[in-house]
Write a protein that holds these residues in place. Structure first.
Motif, PDB file in Angstrom:
ATOM      1  N   ILE A   1       2.128   9.091   0.889  1.00 29.13           N
ATOM      2  CA  ILE A   1       1.447  10.022  -0.012  1.00 29.13           C
ATOM      3  C   ILE A   1      -0.043  10.098   0.328  1.00 29.13           C
ATOM      4  CG2 ILE A   1       0.712  10.385  -2.407  1.00 29.13           C
ATOM      5  CD1 ILE A   1       3.454   9.160  -3.233  1.00 29.13           C
ATOM      6  N   LEU A   2      -0.666   8.945   0.515  1.00 28.23           N
ATOM      7  CA  LEU A   2      -2.091   8.920   0.864  1.00 28.23           C
ATOM      8  C   LEU A   2      -2.352   9.643   2.183  1.00 28.23           C
ATOM      9  CD1 LEU A   2      -2.953   5.225  -0.078  1.00 28.23           C
ATOM     10  CD2 LEU A   2      -3.718   7.283  -1.279  1.00 28.23           C
ATOM     11  N   ARG A   3      -1.478   9.421   3.139  1.00 30.31           N
ATOM     12  CA  ARG A   3      -1.640  10.055   4.454  1.00 30.31           C
ATOM     13  C   ARG A   3      -1.505  11.569   4.351  1.00 30.31           C
ATOM     14  NH1 ARG A   3       2.905   8.958   8.899  1.00 30.31           N
ATOM     15  NH2 ARG A   3       3.988  10.261   7.377  1.00 30.31           N
TER      16      ARG A   3
ATOM     17  N   PRO B   1      -7.775  14.209  -0.018  1.00 31.43           N
ATOM     18  CA  PRO B   1      -7.425  12.785  -0.124  1.00 31.43           C
ATOM     19  C   PRO B   1      -7.700  12.239  -1.519  1.00 31.43           C
ATOM     20  CG  PRO B   1      -9.507  13.059   1.037  1.00 31.43           C
ATOM     21  CD  PRO B   1      -8.928  14.436   0.876  1.00 31.43           C
ATOM     22  N   PHE B   2      -6.867  11.296  -1.927  1.00 30.72           N
ATOM     23  CA  PHE B   2      -7.097  10.638  -3.206  1.00 30.72           C
ATOM     24  C   PHE B   2      -8.210   9.609  -3.061  1.00 30.72           C
ATOM     25  CE2 PHE B   2      -2.426  11.467  -4.314  1.00 30.72           C
ATOM     26  CZ  PHE B   2      -2.752  12.539  -5.116  1.00 30.72           C
ATOM     27  N   THR B   3      -8.943   9.408  -4.142  1.00 25.27           N
ATOM     28  CA  THR B   3      -9.919   8.337  -4.212  1.00 25.27           C
ATOM     29  C   THR B   3      -9.313   7.175  -4.995  1.00 25.27           C
ATOM     30  OG1 THR B   3     -10.878   9.116  -6.297  1.00 25.27           O
ATOM     31  CG2 THR B   3     -11.785  10.023  -4.233  1.00 25.27           C
TER      32      THR B   3
ATOM     33  N   GLY C   1      -8.115   2.918   6.933  1.00 27.10           N
ATOM     34  CA  GLY C   1      -8.270   3.979   7.920  1.00 27.10           C
ATOM     35  C   GLY C   1      -7.147   4.009   8.944  1.00 27.10           C
ATOM     36  N   ARG C   2      -6.053   3.278   8.676  1.00 20.99           N
ATOM     37  CA  ARG C   2      -4.937   3.199   9.636  1.00 20.99           C
ATOM     38  C   ARG C   2      -3.625   3.615   8.957  1.00 20.99           C
ATOM     39  NH1 ARG C   2      -3.491  -1.654  10.984  1.00 20.99           N
ATOM     40  NH2 ARG C   2      -4.436  -2.685   9.181  1.00 20.99           N
ATOM     41  N   LEU C   3      -3.643   4.724   8.263  1.00 18.54           N
ATOM     42  CA  LEU C   3      -2.492   5.102   7.451  1.00 18.54           C
ATOM     43  C   LEU C   3      -1.234   5.356   8.288  1.00 18.54           C
ATOM     44  CD1 LEU C   3      -4.207   7.397   4.802  1.00 18.54           C
ATOM     45  CD2 LEU C   3      -3.569   4.983   4.601  1.00 18.54           C
ATOM     46  N   GLU C   4      -1.385   5.966   9.444  1.00 17.55           N
ATOM     47  CA  GLU C   4      -0.232   6.231  10.310  1.00 17.55           C
ATOM     48  C   GLU C   4       0.428   4.922  10.737  1.00 17.55           C
ATOM     49  OE1 GLU C   4       2.457   8.735  11.986  1.00 17.55           O
ATOM     50  OE2 GLU C   4       0.580   9.525  11.172  1.00 17.55           O
TER      51      GLU C   4
END
Length: 241
Positions: A143-145, A153-155, A188-191
């Motif tokens: 979801i974040l990605r 993007p969500f905070t 910063g590494r969502l993938e």
């Protein structure tokens, strides 16, 4: 509840369309029904990273005719008994406030309104459940990605607002919940994280299936985490020998 039948966004919509028709045949139009999709079905409806779900959990507000409509559609389409159910309402991530923060999805046959749970509230729910053997953490990352890819993007503040609105704050969450979401959002590494968590969840599910073959009926919702922890520790000890 899980089944061997998988639901995609397309066939989920088809099932809901048929349900709307059947409910209208049985109940007429005087008393409309409302269903709020929860969990995997809500992820399918709102996002593209999940191909399928085996669970169609929902909050159901309808006359008694809805149960018969669900059964008839299930029989006609070859779905398992209880293909759409409200078992979720007995889990720790349920709160009646979900209805207040749900969002409109579609209307079928002018009598069945379907609502879903939006992204930040899905994240709050999945942080509450935090099941290692389900898609809870990978869904959070997915979801974040996808929100980031959409340019919205969500905070962390948005997630905390959803947590407060649904559950009154972090006090009733697993202790790991807040550090986990903070770490994910700052990584910063969502993938990469999505792939790692999906693999970990898959392995946990396979481990649990093997355990249940040897010890049927032992694993319960409140002890599965400890069981998995012990099994992983044992596996690591075996590897270290």
């Amino acid at each position: 509840m899980s089944s061997k039948i998988s639901f995609t966004k397309e066939n989920l919509d088809r099932c809901l369309r048929e349900l709307g028709k059947e409910f209208r045949r049985l109940n007429g139009t005087a008393m409309p029904a409302e269903i709020t999709l929860i969990g995997g079905a809500s992820v399918l409806a709102n996002y593209g990273f999940r191909d399928m779900t085996y669970d169609v959990d929902a909050m159901i507000r309808a006359s008694s005719a809805m149960k018969e409509a669900i059964n008839r559609v299930g029989d006609r389409l070859g779905l398992p008994a209880g293909w759409l159910n409200s078992d979720f309402t007995r889990t720790k991530s349920y709160t009646p406030k979900l209805a207040e923060y749900s969002v409109y999805y579609k209307t079928f046959s002018n009598v069945l309104t379907v609502r879903t749970i939006s992204g930040e509230y899905l994240i709050a729910m999945k942080l509450m459940s935090s099941r290692q053997y389900k898609n809870d953490i990978s869904d959070i990352v997915g979801i974040l990605r996808e929100q980031k890819e959409r340019g919205s993007p969500f905070t962390l503040q948005q997630i905390e607002t959803a947590v407060c609105n649904l559950y009154g704050g972090w006090d009733h969450f697993p202790k790991t919940a807040f550090p986990l979401i903070k770490e994910i959002m700052e990584s910063g590494r969502l993938e990469e994280l999505y792939r790692l968590y999906r693999e970990e969840e898959k392995n946990s599910k396979e481990t649990l299936i093997e355990f249940e073959k040897d010890y049927p009926g032992v694993a319960k919702e409140d002890n599965i985490g400890e069981i998995l922890k012990n099994l992983k520790a044992r596996k690591q000890r075996d590897l270290d020998k």
